[in-house]
Design an enzyme around this catalytic site. Structure first.
Site, PDB file in Angstrom:
ATOM      1  N   HIS A 100      35.684  76.605  16.157  1.00 42.67           N
ATOM      2  CA  HIS A 100      37.048  76.599  15.636  1.00 42.67           C
ATOM      3  C   HIS A 100      37.405  75.196  15.199  1.00 42.67           C
ATOM      4  O   HIS A 100      36.988  74.234  15.830  1.00 42.67           O
ATOM      5  CB  HIS A 100      38.038  77.076  16.719  1.00 42.67           C
ATOM      6  N   ASP A 125      37.843  86.158  17.605  1.00 38.53           N
ATOM      7  CA  ASP A 125      37.129  87.198  16.875  1.00 38.53           C
ATOM      8  C   ASP A 125      35.888  87.680  17.603  1.00 38.53           C
ATOM      9  O   ASP A 125      35.355  88.741  17.291  1.00 38.53           O
ATOM     10  CB  ASP A 125      36.732  86.679  15.485  1.00 38.53           C
TER      11      ASP A 125
HETATM   12  N1  ACO Z   1      27.398  78.534  14.612  1.00 38.10           N
HETATM   13  C1  ACO Z   1      26.555  77.486  14.536  1.00 38.10           C
HETATM   14  N2  ACO Z   1      26.942  76.216  14.234  1.00 38.10           N
HETATM   15  C2  ACO Z   1      28.252  76.027  14.003  1.00 38.10           C
HETATM   16  C3  ACO Z   1      29.202  77.063  14.068  1.00 38.10           C
HETATM   17  C4  ACO Z   1      28.724  78.361  14.394  1.00 38.10           C
HETATM   18  N3  ACO Z   1      29.577  79.406  14.474  1.00 38.10           N
HETATM   19  N4  ACO Z   1      30.430  76.576  13.789  1.00 38.10           N
HETATM   20  C5  ACO Z   1      30.270  75.269  13.559  1.00 38.10           C
HETATM   21  N5  ACO Z   1      28.953  74.922  13.688  1.00 38.10           N
HETATM   22  C6  ACO Z   1      28.386  73.581  13.562  1.00 38.10           C
HETATM   23  C7  ACO Z   1      28.213  73.212  12.096  1.00 38.10           C
HETATM   24  O1  ACO Z   1      26.944  73.604  11.614  1.00 38.10           O
HETATM   25  C8  ACO Z   1      28.379  71.715  12.151  1.00 38.10           C
HETATM   26  O2  ACO Z   1      27.189  71.182  12.642  1.00 38.10           O
HETATM   27  P1  ACO Z   1      26.690  69.685  12.214  1.00 38.10           P
HETATM   28  O3  ACO Z   1      27.846  68.766  12.531  1.00 38.10           O
HETATM   29  O4  ACO Z   1      25.482  69.451  13.071  1.00 38.10           O
HETATM   30  O5  ACO Z   1      26.410  69.775  10.741  1.00 38.10           O
HETATM   31  C9  ACO Z   1      29.470  71.522  13.212  1.00 38.10           C
HETATM   32  O6  ACO Z   1      29.346  72.673  14.088  1.00 38.10           O
HETATM   33  C10 ACO Z   1      30.887  71.463  12.667  1.00 38.10           C
HETATM   34  O7  ACO Z   1      31.085  72.580  11.848  1.00 38.10           O
HETATM   35  P2  ACO Z   1      32.139  72.637  10.671  1.00 38.10           P
HETATM   36  O8  ACO Z   1      31.810  73.771   9.756  1.00 38.10           O
HETATM   37  O9  ACO Z   1      32.284  71.285  10.076  1.00 38.10           O
HETATM   38  O10 ACO Z   1      33.449  72.950  11.480  1.00 38.10           O
HETATM   39  P3  ACO Z   1      34.805  73.446  10.855  1.00 38.10           P
HETATM   40  O11 ACO Z   1      35.868  73.009  11.771  1.00 38.10           O
HETATM   41  O12 ACO Z   1      34.897  73.050   9.421  1.00 38.10           O
HETATM   42  O13 ACO Z   1      34.643  75.055  10.872  1.00 38.10           O
HETATM   43  C11 ACO Z   1      34.697  77.302  11.548  1.00 38.10           C
HETATM   44  C12 ACO Z   1      35.251  75.886  11.770  1.00 38.10           C
HETATM   45  C13 ACO Z   1      34.820  77.699  10.078  1.00 38.10           C
HETATM   46  C14 ACO Z   1      35.537  78.288  12.353  1.00 38.10           C
HETATM   47  C15 ACO Z   1      33.214  77.343  11.998  1.00 38.10           C
HETATM   48  O14 ACO Z   1      33.110  77.041  13.370  1.00 38.10           O
HETATM   49  C16 ACO Z   1      32.538  78.685  11.705  1.00 38.10           C
HETATM   50  O15 ACO Z   1      32.030  78.884  10.610  1.00 38.10           O
HETATM   51  N6  ACO Z   1      32.540  79.627  12.708  1.00 38.10           N
HETATM   52  C17 ACO Z   1      32.013  80.948  12.482  1.00 38.10           C
HETATM   53  C18 ACO Z   1      33.032  81.818  11.775  1.00 38.10           C
HETATM   54  C19 ACO Z   1      34.176  82.203  12.671  1.00 38.10           C
HETATM   55  O16 ACO Z   1      33.995  82.651  13.804  1.00 38.10           O
HETATM   56  N7  ACO Z   1      35.403  82.086  12.131  1.00 38.10           N
HETATM   57  C20 ACO Z   1      36.625  82.456  12.846  1.00 38.10           C
HETATM   58  C21 ACO Z   1      37.476  81.261  13.110  1.00 38.10           C
HETATM   59  S1  ACO Z   1      38.876  81.677  14.068  1.00 38.10           S
HETATM   60  C22 ACO Z   1      39.894  82.484  13.026  1.00 38.10           C
HETATM   61  O17 ACO Z   1      39.992  82.259  11.848  1.00 38.10           O
HETATM   62  C23 ACO Z   1      40.674  83.552  13.619  1.00 38.10           C
END
Ligand code: ACO
Length: 427
Positions: free
Chosen positions: A304, A361
């Site tokens: 998140h 989720d």
């Molecule tokens: N699985 C694996 N790695 C992840 C995940 C994940 N679900 N989420 C983040 N990471 C990693 C990224 O690869 C990145 O790694 P790095 O720094 O080594 O390159 C690091 O964690 C940071 O990730 P970002 O994408 O920069 O984080 P951001 O804050 O932009 O994204 C998000 C947040 C979109 C929710 C992300 O965690 C994600 O894609 N999660 C999966 C989708 C999801 O569950 N969305 C629901 C969110 S809650 C809602 O809207 C109700």
């Protein structure tokens, strides 16, 4: 005492005021930054940008706190209903008995949709995505219910109309997609019960309302009702800042929510868990893929932007999941996979180092599945829940004395001025 942040640039020092929120969080007020220094800020994804002041929802991502109008999500989940929570968000206070009765009567009065709107539904291609249909229909409401001359009255009736009609529209889209007769709202049903009845009642099999299912739906919608300046809420504010009507702003919010990184994640989680189940439950492989930088796969329902600990909504949702499954005497293999996946991921150094915890989720899809909601309607369910938050944030933005049309700047990285070459001379 007034606090300032100093910006030292080009040998000069500039003082920028610090503003403090009611929970002690601080922000640099950069409104004069460009005028004073010629600089702009650069913050893709807005991770360090406060786009507004808001008195609606407080989140502390480090401590896992979420409160609507000061009241914790745990308290609301325990004691409130979705309608009460919607009232709280929009009006700032919980309703009294008489206020609650009044809003119930209004929601009932507004619950029907214009019969001509059914024609729209009939003409969508068979496999249209319900989120696309919902955003279209919400936008179309503006043509059927034009704004009134009295601005205050118009806003109030539009807010209530949206809250009430969105569930009718959602249920209608489901019924029509199945080729079934539309079920009309009932005057004797509460908000959530009415929705379930419109979804599942048929002339040959009357839907029997179950109080625990109604409770589970109330809880699902309470937990989704607002989440401060997330992607879809920001879309509502940005689109609304151009002074479009509320229907259009909400329609934009629905489109923003559709994506798998935002509201679409609840559907993506179930699809991911089902795939793991089909492939024989190899959790280690899934976790390895999520960690692999060369693989675009992410563990859906994990991570998140704001929470760097457990999403407090996920904790409540997980308990609700256990409760509804045992009440319905269902042994869902996807819940077992989810529990194992969570256990493995939470011990894994990658997830620990990246502060990746389950978000709401991760469990909400299992609850929705258990109460009979089809997977392709999951994100629509989220949209109905988020509606009070969108409406409240839109209202707050139009009443904000600091309001300006949203218009970020950019750092241009394209070509410098270039001569136009006529088509005959191009190579
Ligand atoms: N699985 C694996 N790695 C992840 C995940 C994940 N679900 N989420 C983040 N990471 C990693 C990224 O690869 C990145 O790694 P790095 O720094 O080594 O390159 C690091 O964690 C940071 O990730 P970002 O994408 O920069 O984080 P951001 O804050 O932009 O994204 C998000 C947040 C979109 C929710 C992300 O965690 C994600 O894609 N999660 C999966 C989708 C999801 O569950 N969305 C629901 C969110 S809650 C809602 O809207 C109700």
């Amino acid at each position: 005492m007034d606090e300032f942040a100093k910006v030292i640039f080009d040998g000069k020092t500039f003082n920028l005021p610090i503003v403090t929120g009611s929970e002690g969080e601080k922000a640099i007020d950069i409104r004069m930054l460009r005028q004073k220094t010629g600089l702009i800020t650069y913050d893709p994804g807005f991770g360090s940008t406060g786009s507004c002041k808001s008195a609606v929802t407080f989140m502390d991502g480090e401590k896992g706190i979420l409160r609507y109008r000061g009241i914790s999500i745990e308290q609301l989940a325990k004691h409130s209903t979705f309608v009460e929570t919607a009232y709280l968000l929009i009006n700032g206070e919980l309703p009294t008995y008489s206020e609650l009765n009044k809003i119930r009567v209004q929601l009932n009065d507004y619950s029907l949709v214009h019969e001509d709107m059914q024609v729209f539904f009939q003409n969508f291609p068979r496999f249209s995505n319900p989120m696309g249909i919902l955003s279209t229909m919400v936008n179309a409401l503006r043509s059927f219910y034009p704004v009134l001359d009295d601005v205050e009255e118009s806003i109030n009736s539009t807010m209530l109309r949206l809250l009430s009609k969105v569930r009718t529209l959602a249920a209608m889209s489901y019924k029509i997609s199945r080729g079934h007769k539309v079920v009309y709202p009932r005057q004797d049903c509460t908000y959530c019960a009415n929705f379930l009845n419109m979804m599942f009642d048929t002339p040959v099999r009357p839907y029997i309302l179950d109080e625990d299912v109604v409770k589970a739906l109330n809880l699902f919608w309470i937990l989704h009702a607002d989440h401060e300046q997330n992607c879809s809420t920001s879309a509502v504010r940005v689109v609304g800042s151009g002074k479009v009507n509320l229907y259009a702003a909400i329609s934009a919010g629905i489109c923003a929510l559709w994506g798998p990184l935002h509201g679409g994640a609840n559907q993506a989680v179930i699809e991911m868990l089902s795939d793991i189940h089909k492939d024989g439950g190899d959790i280690d492989n899934v976790v390895a893929r999520a960690k692999d930088r060369n693989d675009s796969f992410r563990l859906m329902g994990f991570g998140h932007r704001v929470y760097k600990t457990y999403d407090p909504r996920a904790i409540i949702m997980k308990k609700a999941c256990d409760k509804i499954l045992s009440k319905m005497k269902i042994n869902d293999p996807l819940l077992d996979i989810a529990l194992k996946l969570e256990e493995v991921a939470l011990k894994d150094p990658y997830f620990i180092d990246h502060n990746l915890y389950p978000n709401i989720d991760f469990y909400s899809g299992i609850v929705l599945r258990t109460i009979g909601i089809p997977t392709n309607m999951f994100t629509v369910m989220f949209a109905i829940g988020r509606l009070p938050g969108w409406i409240t944030q839109w209202k707050e933005s139009i009443d904000d004395p600091d309001w300006r049309i949203s218009r970020p700047r950019q750092l241009y990285t394209g070509l410098k001025e270039k001569k136009y070459i006529s088509i005959e001379d191009r190579k």
